[in-house]
Each structure stands twice: as structure tokens, then as C-alpha cells.
Enzyme design. Structure first.
Site, PDB file in Angstrom:
ATOM      1  N   PHE A  12       0.833  -1.089  -0.334  1.00  0.00           N
ATOM      2  CA  PHE A  12       0.373   0.029   0.380  1.00  0.00           C
ATOM      3  C   PHE A  12       1.316   1.145  -0.252  1.00  0.00           C
ATOM      4  O   PHE A  12       1.578   1.002   0.425  1.00  0.00           O
ATOM      5  CB  PHE A  12      -0.695   0.133   1.176  1.00  0.00           C
ATOM      6  CG  PHE A  12      -0.250   0.039   2.401  1.00  0.00           C
ATOM      7  CD1 PHE A  12      -0.207   1.303   3.227  1.00  0.00           C
ATOM      8  CD2 PHE A  12       0.446  -0.587   3.257  1.00  0.00           C
ATOM      9  CE1 PHE A  12       0.203   1.780   4.039  1.00  0.00           C
ATOM     10  CE2 PHE A  12       1.044  -0.399   4.351  1.00  0.00           C
ATOM     11  CZ  PHE A  12       1.365   0.451   5.399  1.00  0.00           C
ATOM     12  N   VAL A  63      10.084  -2.032   0.855  1.00  0.00           N
ATOM     13  CA  VAL A  63       8.948  -2.817   0.439  1.00  0.00           C
ATOM     14  C   VAL A  63       8.409  -2.295   1.385  1.00  0.00           C
ATOM     15  O   VAL A  63       7.747  -3.422   2.595  1.00  0.00           O
ATOM     16  CB  VAL A  63       8.987  -4.117   0.490  1.00  0.00           C
ATOM     17  CG1 VAL A  63       7.078  -4.161   0.151  1.00  0.00           C
ATOM     18  CG2 VAL A  63       9.731  -4.215  -0.578  1.00  0.00           C
ATOM     19  N   LYS A  64       7.195  -1.167   0.866  1.00  0.00           N
ATOM     20  CA  LYS A  64       5.843  -1.305   2.209  1.00  0.00           C
ATOM     21  C   LYS A  64       4.963  -2.129   2.008  1.00  0.00           C
ATOM     22  O   LYS A  64       3.278  -2.019   0.910  1.00  0.00           O
ATOM     23  CB  LYS A  64       5.049   0.084   1.660  1.00  0.00           C
ATOM     24  CG  LYS A  64       4.314   1.046   2.450  1.00  0.00           C
ATOM     25  CD  LYS A  64       4.498   2.424   1.934  1.00  0.00           C
ATOM     26  CE  LYS A  64       2.967   3.302   2.875  1.00  0.00           C
ATOM     27  NZ  LYS A  64       3.820   3.338   4.284  1.00  0.00           N
ATOM     28  N   ALA A  65       4.924  -2.981   2.645  1.00  0.00           N
ATOM     29  CA  ALA A  65       3.589  -4.690   3.231  1.00  0.00           C
ATOM     30  C   ALA A  65       2.780  -4.507   3.926  1.00  0.00           C
ATOM     31  O   ALA A  65       3.319  -4.199   4.836  1.00  0.00           O
ATOM     32  CB  ALA A  65       5.207  -5.576   2.596  1.00  0.00           C
ATOM     33  N   TYR A  92       4.007  -4.112   8.996  1.00  0.00           N
ATOM     34  CA  TYR A  92       3.553  -3.511   9.966  1.00  0.00           C
ATOM     35  C   TYR A  92       3.292  -4.028  11.358  1.00  0.00           C
ATOM     36  O   TYR A  92       3.485  -3.404  12.123  1.00  0.00           O
ATOM     37  CB  TYR A  92       2.298  -2.946   9.436  1.00  0.00           C
ATOM     38  CG  TYR A  92       3.122  -1.757   8.456  1.00  0.00           C
ATOM     39  CD1 TYR A  92       3.219  -0.683   8.427  1.00  0.00           C
ATOM     40  CD2 TYR A  92       4.216  -1.553   7.376  1.00  0.00           C
ATOM     41  CE1 TYR A  92       3.786   1.525   8.470  1.00  0.00           C
ATOM     42  CE2 TYR A  92       4.457  -0.509   6.467  1.00  0.00           C
ATOM     43  CZ  TYR A  92       4.250   0.374   7.198  1.00  0.00           C
ATOM     44  OH  TYR A  92       4.446   1.517   5.893  1.00  0.00           O
TER      45      TYR A  92
END
Length: 308
Positions: A36, A155-157, A161
């Protein structure tokens, strides 16, 4: 959510907010398989316009994330750009918003699935939090940032988070407003959802991109503004935990955090415990640009309604 917007965008069309759903058996739900971008839109009442900040850079980072995740037939930048703007227009926002553009695995696949790919875009109103003006206290937590060879943090996975969630809960339990996470080498990485800058002897210091941080778009923006607009030297390097206690100013930065001053680390005051002059000047410069009150860096702002 009491203040839910009216519409979201999902898989090619605007849908009522309550209908933007993913099946419980999808890889997105079962394994957190998704990437995202958090993006900000700033309403300027004088211009009667909404400006999306650095949309192109966010789309480029999202494309990188999808590539590393090996998604089948990933959506192109033009579709994602259209989804973002259509979501804002459909909801007729006239206030600052936080946009979440997500690409995830739909269907009923297992852990190794690479498709089918779903796309959604949501946006919610976001007022300026008090922490922007008054700052937060921060504490170093026991959880470590995963190394790149385990789970690449650039990587904005979605799944990445979970690390930040655990860190946040520990920091809150210890009475802090935010967490600072160290990497596997014991060096400072970042906060959950935010990068970190220290100011010492007139120099801005920030952990390098090889410190297991997200390569933050806000971080890159501030590095440029510090050097070009404020005349402050910026150094990227490894940062020791004890350096936090020697900082004269400090702040977190990110799409959600914007520029949030840090007033103490581990209950040791940063400087005199007040928001410092460099941080204040940087906030003024940054917000004037993102809100469209400055003519500088107009290419960083995408107008929403004039382009409809």
C-alpha cells in the site's frame, strides 16, 4: 467508524464505503499479502483546491513493492492515479485527508499465490494532531527491526507493519508517545510508520537507507528542503542509541506523522525539552509547500478538482 466517508474505490469503480470488502479467505486476510501507499491530500481554501502530495513518487514506490511481491498483472500507474483522484472527487472532500491506496491478493489462494490482484483506494479526513505543535516523547523498545534478508522493510507491505504495531504497544505500555526501533545490528532504524532526524551542532543526521528503514518519500523531501531552503547540512549514516540522548533537536517524519517533534528519548529531554528552531522552520517551509501556499516545488502537488 463514525466519520466514514461516503465512497471508496475498489477494482475499477466507485462503491459505497460499506461495500468495499475483501473475502475472509483471501491471501490478503489470511497472510497479510498486500502492499500500500499512504498519501496525503491537502485542502487549500484560498485556491478552492485539493493538492495530493508527491503522487507520482508514491506510485513509483508502489510499483516497486508490487514487483518485489511478484504480483501477477499488477495495475499500472495511470489506473492507480485515476483511482486516487476519483475517490477524492466522489467524496467531495473540502479538508485535509489521508489516502490509502492498496493492492492485495484477492480470491482464495494459499501462501504462495501471486494473483488475482485486487485494488482499493480509500480516503478519510485527517485534522492536524496536537503532536505536530507540541511534540511527543519516545522510548527505545525491545523489539528489533527485521533485516532486509528476512523481510525487506523498503517494501511497503501490510505484513511488515506488525513489527511497528508491537513496538507501538510496548512504547505505550511504558508511558511513551512513540517508539524507536533498533535494527538487528543495534543501530537506530526508525519509528513505526516514521523516519527519524536528529539535529546536533547545526547538522541534520538521519539513519541511512541501509539501516532497514522504509525509503520514505517525506524523508527524501525533508532532506532536500533542509539543504536547499534552510541551508542545513544533512548526513545519512548509522546512528547509535546513545546519540539520541545527545541530540539538540529531533523529529519524526512520514506521510501520517508529517513533521512531529520529539521532546524526549527514554525520559531524557531533547535539548531543553521544547520544539527547536530548525524543526519549527522546517515545519513552516514544508506545510507552505504541501498546502500550496508557496509557489516552490509546484511539481510535487497534483490538483484534484481543477483537473476533473
Amino acid at each position: 467508524m463514525a466519520d466514514s466517508p461516503e465512497f471508496a474505490w475498489q477494482n475499477g469503480r466507485i462503491v459505497p464505503w460499506a461495500q468495499a470488502q475483501v473475502h475472509v479467505f483471501s491471501p490478503a486476510v489470511k497472510y497479510g499479502v498486500g502492499v500500500f501507499e499512504g498519501i496525503r491530500g491537502y485542502w487549500n481554501p484560498r485556491a478552492n483546491e485539493m493538492f495530493v502530495f508527491r503522487l507520482q513518487e508514491h506510485l513509483e514506490r508502489l510499483a516497486f513493492s508490487m514487483r518485489v511481491m511478484r504480483f501477477d498483472d499488477p495495475p499500472g500507474a495511470e489506473l492507480l492515479r485515476r483511482a486516487t483522484l476519483e475517490t477524492l472527487r466522489a467524496n467531495a472532500f473540502r479538508q485535509n485527508v489521508h489516502i490509502r491506496l492498496s493492492v492485495y491478493l484477492d480470491g482464495e489462494g494459499e501462501q504462495g499465490a501471486t494473483g488475482p490482484v485486487g485494488v482499493s483506494c480509500t480516503a478519510v479526513a485527517r485534522e492536524e494532531p496536537k503532536r505536530i505543535q507540541h511534540g511527543v516523547t519516545a522510548g527505545v523498545v525491545s523489539w528489533r527491526r527485521p533485516e532486509d534478508a528476512a523481510m525487506p522493510m523498503r517494501v511497503k507491505a501490510h505484513a511488515n507493519y506488525h513489527n511497528g504495531r508491537l513496538a507501538t504497544l510496548e512504547a505505550r505500555a511504558n508511558g511513551f508517545g512513540a517508539a524507536v526501533i533498533l535494527n538487528a545490528r543495534g543501530k537506530v532504524a526508525e519509528a513505526p510508520g516514521a523516519c527519524l532526524f536528529l539535529i546536533k551542532d547545526g547538522v541534520a543526521i538521519t539513519p541511512s537507507v541501509t539501516s532497514d528503514i522504509l525509503e520514505s518519500i517525506t524523508r527524501a523531501t525533508l532532506m532536500q528542503l533542509l539543504a536547499d531552503e534552510l541551508g542545513v547540512k544533512v548526513v545519512e549514516r548509522d546512528v547509535d542509541r546513545s546519540e539520541l540522548y545527545a541530540a539538540q533537536e529531533a523529529f519524526f517524519c512520514g506521510t501520517g506523522w508529517e513533521i512531529t517533534p520529539v521532546t524526549a528519548f527514554d525520559r531524557l529531554a531533547v535539548g531543553d525539552g521544547a520544539v527547536g528552531p530548525v524543526t519549527t522552520r522546517l515545519q513552516q517551509t514544508y506545510f507552505a509547500i504541501v498546502q500550496g501556499d508557496s509557489n516552490a516545488h509546484a511539481d510535487w502537488r497534483t490538483p484534484v478538482f481543477v483537473a476533473a
